[in-house]
Design a protein around this motif. Structure first.
Motif, short mmCIF file in Angstrom:
data_model
loop_
_atom_site.label_atom_id
_atom_site.label_comp_id
_atom_site.label_asym_id
_atom_site.label_seq_id
_atom_site.Cartn_x
_atom_site.Cartn_y
_atom_site.Cartn_z
N MET A 168 0.82 -1.21 0.00
CA MET A 168 0.00 0.00 0.00
C MET A 168 0.85 1.26 0.00
SD MET A 168 -3.14 0.87 -0.14
CE MET A 168 -4.02 -0.59 0.44
N TYR A 169 1.93 1.27 0.77
CA TYR A 169 2.77 2.47 0.88
C TYR A 169 3.40 2.85 -0.46
CZ TYR A 169 6.67 5.46 2.24
OH TYR A 169 7.58 6.48 2.34
N PRO A 170 4.06 1.91 -1.17
CA PRO A 170 4.62 2.31 -2.47
C PRO A 170 3.55 2.73 -3.47
CG PRO A 170 4.84 -0.06 -2.13
CD PRO A 170 4.45 0.53 -0.83
N MET A 171 2.39 2.10 -3.44
CA MET A 171 1.32 2.50 -4.36
C MET A 171 0.86 3.92 -4.07
SD MET A 171 0.94 0.11 -6.49
CE MET A 171 -0.53 0.74 -7.27
N PHE A 172 0.74 4.26 -2.78
CA PHE A 172 0.35 5.62 -2.41
C PHE A 172 1.38 6.63 -2.87
CE2 PHE A 172 0.74 9.08 0.70
CZ PHE A 172 -0.51 9.67 0.56
N VAL A 173 2.65 6.29 -2.69
CA VAL A 173 3.72 7.21 -3.09
C VAL A 173 3.72 7.41 -4.60
CG1 VAL A 173 6.22 7.50 -3.19
CG2 VAL A 173 5.14 6.71 -1.08
N ILE A 174 3.50 6.32 -5.35
CA ILE A 174 3.49 6.42 -6.82
C ILE A 174 2.33 7.29 -7.29
CG2 ILE A 174 3.12 5.10 -8.93
CD1 ILE A 174 4.67 2.80 -7.59
N VAL A 175 1.16 7.09 -6.71
CA VAL A 175 -0.01 7.91 -7.09
C VAL A 175 0.25 9.37 -6.76
CG1 VAL A 175 -2.44 8.36 -6.57
CG2 VAL A 175 -1.65 6.02 -6.89
N LEU A 176 0.81 9.63 -5.57
CA LEU A 176 1.12 11.01 -5.18
C LEU A 176 2.13 11.64 -6.13
CD1 LEU A 176 0.72 13.25 -3.09
CD2 LEU A 176 2.61 12.25 -1.77
N ALA A 177 3.14 10.87 -6.53
CA ALA A 177 4.15 11.39 -7.45
C ALA A 177 3.54 11.73 -8.80
CB ALA A 177 5.26 10.36 -7.62
N VAL A 178 2.62 10.90 -9.29
CA VAL A 178 1.96 11.18 -10.57
C VAL A 178 1.13 12.46 -10.49
CG1 VAL A 178 0.19 10.34 -12.18
CG2 VAL A 178 1.92 8.77 -11.29
N ILE A 179 0.40 12.62 -9.38
CA ILE A 179 -0.43 13.82 -9.21
C ILE A 179 0.44 15.08 -9.17
CG2 ILE A 179 -1.99 15.01 -7.63
CD1 ILE A 179 -3.11 12.29 -6.84
N VAL A 180 1.52 15.03 -8.39
CA VAL A 180 2.41 16.19 -8.27
C VAL A 180 3.04 16.53 -9.63
CG1 VAL A 180 4.57 17.01 -7.26
CG2 VAL A 180 2.89 15.85 -5.83
N THR A 181 3.44 15.50 -10.37
CA THR A 181 4.05 15.72 -11.68
C THR A 181 3.07 16.39 -12.64
OG1 THR A 181 5.48 13.79 -11.37
CG2 THR A 181 5.20 14.61 -13.62
N LEU A 182 1.81 15.93 -12.64
CA LEU A 182 0.80 16.52 -13.51
C LEU A 182 0.54 17.98 -13.14
CD1 LEU A 182 -1.81 13.61 -13.85
CD2 LEU A 182 -0.28 14.49 -15.63
N ILE A 183 0.50 18.27 -11.85
CA ILE A 183 0.28 19.66 -11.42
C ILE A 183 1.43 20.55 -11.89
CG2 ILE A 183 0.17 21.16 -9.39
CD1 ILE A 183 -1.35 18.93 -7.95
N MET A 184 2.64 20.05 -11.76
CA MET A 184 3.80 20.83 -12.21
C MET A 184 3.74 21.09 -13.71
SD MET A 184 5.84 21.58 -9.63
CE MET A 184 7.43 21.86 -10.41
N LEU A 185 3.42 20.06 -14.49
CA LEU A 185 3.42 20.18 -15.95
C LEU A 185 2.27 21.05 -16.45
CD1 LEU A 185 4.26 16.49 -16.96
CD2 LEU A 185 5.78 18.47 -17.08
N LEU A 186 1.11 20.93 -15.81
CA LEU A 186 -0.08 21.62 -16.32
C LEU A 186 -0.24 23.05 -15.80
CD1 LEU A 186 -2.65 18.68 -16.08
CD2 LEU A 186 -1.58 19.58 -18.15
#
Length: 399
Positions: A168-186
């Motif tokens: 669960m922990y790595p999945m949460f971190v991966i999802v959080l990283a994707v969200i942060v990356t999208l916010i930065m790019l968009l």
């Protein structure tokens, strides 16, 4: 099949009421008479709308544990199965369990045994539950067997929770990283785009790449939900399509540490079912068939199926397991010792304890390794974003 409500006399004076499932009125009257009652009034109550629906119902591990726990307590108190189910039909907290209890009660009142009734709904209760319940009922110790099943399911739920908790922990971190990356790019990089455009020097390649990706995602924003949908479809096909699942299961067994977690968690459930069913008095071949149902890895399942075939042909269990080349050596040694000493049931339980202890150690190790790996992943993402954002600023200060 119709359900009939009846009124009847018990011992010629006491009026009793109930319900039976029968093909017609005559069969319903015969069923009531076989129960030692004298029917005085029988009417078709209503069509059994749920009789077929139960087959499509699925119970979670927690719901099965609740159902079995309540049933075991009532049976140990000396309450017959029909009355126990009647109580659960009226008092169970979940509507699903109330519905199932009512259907089972009606089937038993129609003359079926508890295990035969369960056997009509394998998708709901599972082959392991049905097989163990049948063995316990035939041995006259149904409540004791239900206790074994409850312990077995409780252990399986604990093992499942440990594995899921680790992932669960790595999945949460991966999802959080994707969200942060999208916010930065968009949103973040477009806010600096006008300032970057005023610079005379060419933008660093990493900054230019991020801006181009952000522009593409803003213009073709539909690709973002399409990507997540495609990813979900890919995961679904990988898990449910047999050729893809085989490739996944083969790959998992080759990854260090993850292969041990897969191996020990599968065999922990396998030997738990084998131990419980063997103690319940089920023949060893049938025990192996029941235990083999628990193996979720395709490769392990295929090899253990071959081992069960060898046991059917007369080979000892330890030798058949050894031929698979996947069973842990300590487990093989324990089973061989149990066969030679006539204490196979005890050694199976010890093997389960060994696997559980080893699995706990593997999960602890994975948990300790995952934390620095996730920190490294997050740190890398932050570093890339920071470089892409600040390198143009450093260039302008240098100029």
């Amino acid at each position: 099949m119709p359900i009939y409500s009846y009124e009847a006399l018990k011992q010629g004076k006491q009026i009793v009421r109930g319900e039976v499932t029968a093909l017609n009125l005559k069969d319903a009257r015969d069923i009531v008479r076989k129960m030692g009652l004298v029917p005085t009034k029988i009417n078709e109550y209503r069509e059994s709308k749920n009789a077929g629906a139960i087959g499509s119902m699925t119970l979670s591990l927690k719901e099965k544990i609740d159902f079995i726990s309540t049933m075991q307590i009532l049976l140990q108190s000396g309450i017959p199965a029909v009355e126990s189910l009647m109580f659960m039909e009226q008092e169970a907290a979940k509507a699903k369990i109330r519905n199932i209890s009512k259907i089972l009660k009606n089937q038993i009142m129609s003359g079926a045994t508890f295990s035969d009734t369960l056997a009509r709904y394998p998708e709901t209760f599972g082959n392991i539950f049905i097989g163990l319940a049948k063995a316990g009922e035939e041995a006259g110790e149904l409540e004791k067997t239900l206790g074994r099943i409850k312990e077995l399911l409780t252990k399986q739920e604990a093992t499942k929770s440990k594995v899921i908790g680790t992932l669960m922990y790595p999945m949460f971190v991966i999802v959080l990283a994707v969200i942060v990356t999208l916010i930065m790019l968009l949103f973040v990089f477009p806010a600096f785009q006008d300032m970057f455009a005023q610079q005379e020097k060419a933008l660093p390649w990493i900054t230019a790449t991020m801006i181009q990706v952000g522009d593409f995602l803003r213009e073709y924003w539909i690709t973002i939900p399409l990507f997540f949908i495609a990813f979900y479809v890919f995961c679904y096909i990988t898990v449910h399509w047999a050729p893809a699942r085989r490739v996944l299961d083969t790959t998992v067994l080759k990854i260090p540490l993850i292969n041990n977690m897969t191996l020990f968690s599968n065999f922990s459930n396998f030997l738990s079912v084998l131990s419980v069913s063997y103690d319940a008095g089920i023949p060893i071949v049938d025990c192996l068939h029941l235990a083999n149902v628990t193996l979720t890895n395709t490769i392990l399942h295929e090899r253990m199926t071959a081992a069960v075939t060898k046991v059917q042909q007369g080979m000892q269990v330890s030798q058949a397991f050894k031929s698979t080349k996947i069973v842990p050596k300590m487990v093989l040694f324990m089973i061989a010792t149990g066969e030679q000493s006539g204490r196979l049931g005890d050694m199976l339980q010890r093997a389960v304890e060994f696997l559980d202890k080893t699995l706990d150690g593997i999960i602890d190790t994975m948990t300790k390794m995952i934390e620095p790996i996730m920190l490294l992943v997050i740190g890398s993402i932050v570093l890339v974003m920071a470089l892409a954002l600040y390198l143009p600023l450093f260039q302008s200060y240098t100029a």
